[in-house]
Write a protein that holds these residues in place. Structure first.
Motif, PDB file in Angstrom:
ATOM      1  N   TYR A  63       0.852  -1.194   0.000  1.00 40.91           N
ATOM      2  CA  TYR A  63       0.000   0.000   0.000  1.00 40.91           C
ATOM      3  C   TYR A  63       0.889   1.246   0.000  1.00 40.91           C
ATOM      4  O   TYR A  63       1.869   1.307   0.733  1.00 40.91           O
ATOM      5  CB  TYR A  63      -0.888  -0.001   1.248  1.00 40.91           C
ATOM      6  CG  TYR A  63      -1.823   1.188   1.333  1.00 40.91           C
ATOM      7  CD1 TYR A  63      -3.054   1.162   0.697  1.00 40.91           C
ATOM      8  CD2 TYR A  63      -1.467   2.334   2.045  1.00 40.91           C
ATOM      9  CE1 TYR A  63      -3.915   2.250   0.768  1.00 40.91           C
ATOM     10  CE2 TYR A  63      -2.324   3.427   2.122  1.00 40.91           C
ATOM     11  CZ  TYR A  63      -3.541   3.376   1.479  1.00 40.91           C
ATOM     12  OH  TYR A  63      -4.391   4.454   1.541  1.00 40.91           O
ATOM     13  N   VAL A  72      -7.870   8.875   4.932  1.00 41.41           N
ATOM     14  CA  VAL A  72      -7.905   7.681   4.087  1.00 41.41           C
ATOM     15  C   VAL A  72      -6.790   6.695   4.435  1.00 41.41           C
ATOM     16  O   VAL A  72      -7.049   5.508   4.660  1.00 41.41           O
ATOM     17  CB  VAL A  72      -7.840   8.060   2.590  1.00 41.41           C
ATOM     18  CG1 VAL A  72      -7.746   6.808   1.720  1.00 41.41           C
ATOM     19  CG2 VAL A  72      -9.068   8.871   2.203  1.00 41.41           C
ATOM     20  N   CYS A  73      -5.550   7.155   4.494  1.00 44.02           N
ATOM     21  CA  CYS A  73      -4.426   6.235   4.738  1.00 44.02           C
ATOM     22  C   CYS A  73      -4.526   5.530   6.091  1.00 44.02           C
ATOM     23  O   CYS A  73      -4.333   4.311   6.157  1.00 44.02           O
ATOM     24  CB  CYS A  73      -3.091   6.958   4.601  1.00 44.02           C
ATOM     25  SG  CYS A  73      -2.810   7.639   2.956  1.00 44.02           S
ATOM     26  N   THR A  75      -7.197   4.865   7.780  1.00 41.09           N
ATOM     27  CA  THR A  75      -8.326   3.931   7.708  1.00 41.09           C
ATOM     28  C   THR A  75      -7.945   2.695   6.904  1.00 41.09           C
ATOM     29  O   THR A  75      -8.223   1.557   7.312  1.00 41.09           O
ATOM     30  CB  THR A  75      -9.556   4.614   7.076  1.00 41.09           C
ATOM     31  OG1 THR A  75      -9.911   5.743   7.880  1.00 41.09           O
ATOM     32  CG2 THR A  75     -10.733   3.661   6.983  1.00 41.09           C
ATOM     33  N   ASP A  76      -7.292   2.905   5.758  1.00 43.61           N
ATOM     34  CA  ASP A  76      -6.870   1.771   4.934  1.00 43.61           C
ATOM     35  C   ASP A  76      -5.853   0.901   5.674  1.00 43.61           C
ATOM     36  O   ASP A  76      -5.932  -0.331   5.639  1.00 43.61           O
ATOM     37  CB  ASP A  76      -6.284   2.254   3.610  1.00 43.61           C
ATOM     38  CG  ASP A  76      -7.339   2.858   2.680  1.00 43.61           C
ATOM     39  OD1 ASP A  76      -8.547   2.746   2.982  1.00 43.61           O
ATOM     40  OD2 ASP A  76      -6.941   3.453   1.656  1.00 43.61           O
ATOM     41  N   HIS A  79      -7.626  -1.191   8.158  1.00 48.01           N
ATOM     42  CA  HIS A  79      -8.313  -2.320   7.531  1.00 48.01           C
ATOM     43  C   HIS A  79      -7.328  -3.434   7.169  1.00 48.01           C
ATOM     44  O   HIS A  79      -7.648  -4.625   7.316  1.00 48.01           O
ATOM     45  CB  HIS A  79      -9.080  -1.865   6.290  1.00 48.01           C
ATOM     46  CG  HIS A  79     -10.315  -1.095   6.621  1.00 48.01           C
ATOM     47  ND1 HIS A  79     -11.080  -0.483   5.649  1.00 48.01           N
ATOM     48  CD2 HIS A  79     -10.935  -0.813   7.791  1.00 48.01           C
ATOM     49  CE1 HIS A  79     -12.108   0.127   6.217  1.00 48.01           C
ATOM     50  NE2 HIS A  79     -12.031  -0.068   7.520  1.00 48.01           N
ATOM     51  N   SER A 164      -5.135   5.491  -4.201  1.00 47.44           N
ATOM     52  CA  SER A 164      -5.443   4.713  -3.006  1.00 47.44           C
ATOM     53  C   SER A 164      -5.677   3.278  -3.447  1.00 47.44           C
ATOM     54  O   SER A 164      -6.787   2.882  -3.794  1.00 47.44           O
ATOM     55  CB  SER A 164      -6.688   5.279  -2.311  1.00 47.44           C
ATOM     56  OG  SER A 164      -6.962   4.536  -1.155  1.00 47.44           O
ATOM     57  N   VAL A 181      -9.211  -2.470   0.441  1.00 49.95           N
ATOM     58  CA  VAL A 181      -8.977  -1.792   1.720  1.00 49.95           C
ATOM     59  C   VAL A 181     -10.034  -0.732   2.024  1.00 49.95           C
ATOM     60  O   VAL A 181     -10.237  -0.363   3.177  1.00 49.95           O
ATOM     61  CB  VAL A 181      -7.571  -1.152   1.776  1.00 49.95           C
ATOM     62  CG1 VAL A 181      -6.503  -2.228   1.805  1.00 49.95           C
ATOM     63  CG2 VAL A 181      -7.347  -0.205   0.609  1.00 49.95           C
ATOM     64  N   GLU A 182     -10.708  -0.258   1.003  1.00 52.72           N
ATOM     65  CA  GLU A 182     -11.728   0.777   1.192  1.00 52.72           C
ATOM     66  C   GLU A 182     -13.028   0.204   1.763  1.00 52.72           C
ATOM     67  O   GLU A 182     -13.913   0.954   2.161  1.00 52.72           O
ATOM     68  CB  GLU A 182     -12.011   1.507  -0.127  1.00 52.72           C
ATOM     69  CG  GLU A 182     -12.812   0.718  -1.150  1.00 52.72           C
ATOM     70  CD  GLU A 182     -12.048  -0.408  -1.851  1.00 52.72           C
ATOM     71  OE1 GLU A 182     -12.689  -1.172  -2.605  1.00 52.72           O
ATOM     72  OE2 GLU A 182     -10.819  -0.529  -1.661  1.00 52.72           O
ATOM     73  N   VAL A 188     -10.922  -7.394   3.261  1.00 56.68           N
ATOM     74  CA  VAL A 188      -9.474  -7.576   3.073  1.00 56.68           C
ATOM     75  C   VAL A 188      -9.111  -9.036   3.316  1.00 56.68           C
ATOM     76  O   VAL A 188      -8.437  -9.674   2.499  1.00 56.68           O
ATOM     77  CB  VAL A 188      -8.680  -6.644   4.027  1.00 56.68           C
ATOM     78  CG1 VAL A 188      -7.202  -7.033   4.051  1.00 56.68           C
ATOM     79  CG2 VAL A 188      -8.844  -5.190   3.621  1.00 56.68           C
TER      80      VAL A 188
END
Length: 197
Positions: A63, A72-73, A75-76, A79, A164, A181-182, A188
């Motif tokens: 990633y 975003v990062c 959270t990803d 996950h 992303s 990942v979103e 995942v």
């Protein structure tokens, strides 16, 4: 004529659930043969030089992001870490074959020490990688990842616009699939377990 079109539509709708059923994995990975990934030389969160060969024999969730990302990062990354923990609970042997890798697109701020604190918050085996701007640019290009530094604000801060995306790579460093990942940790875990043998 309308009845024929309607009949064809009904047949297609009836077939759709079977064709899209998540329980039936394709025979071949969706990214098989794609030109994604390649050689790199970067610095890990402990200050050691690593290359793509450092991960030989392991599946990798790769990633690209940055630690100063406001939403975003993290959270990803959460996950990815939580998804890997789900795999560890269900099948520790499979989980042991997987290395989550976070590669920064903001090497100016993401030093090894910053990456160490960031990755440790999400999973103890998550590897953080940084390097020179040129090394990061070359690695991002090899992985087909876009990024661009935004305008610097009055207080010296800035955002980094970037793709992303998380790739699942095989033990030889070849791409297998995109990791969702979103969506959620379970998504995942499900996608990774579909391809890791």
């Amino acid at each position: 004529m309308n009845e024929i079109v309607r009949a064809i539509a009904l047949v297609l709708i009836a077939l759709l659930p079977a064709a899209c059923s998540p329980g039936t994995a394709p025979v071949r990975p969706p990214l098989e043969g794609a030109k994604i990934g390649g050689p790199f030389t970067l610095i890990d969160q402990n200050g050691r030089t690593v290359t793509e060969r450092s991960f030989a024999g392991k599946y990798r969730i790769v990633y690209f992001g940055y630690t100063y990302c406001p939403d975003v990062c993290p959270t990803d990354a959460q996950h990815i870490g939580a998804g890997l923990r789900l795999i560890e609970q269900a099948d520790p042997a499979i989980a042991a074959k997987i290395v989550p890798i976070f590669i920064t697109v903001d090497p100016a701020r993401d030093t090894p020490a910053v990456l160490k604190a960031f990755t440790a918050a999400f999973h103890p085996r998550m590897v953080g990688l940084t390097g020179s701007p040129a090394a990061i640019a070359a690695t991002a290009k090899a992985f087909a990842v876009y990024y661009r530094k935004g305008e610097v604000t009055a207080n010296g801060g800035y955002m980094v616009d970037h793709s992303s995306v998380a790739y699942l790579m095989d033990p030889d460093g070849k791409p297998l699939a995109l990791v969702p990942v979103e969506q959620s940790p379970q998504a995942v875990a499900d996608e990774v377990r579909r391809w890791v043998k």
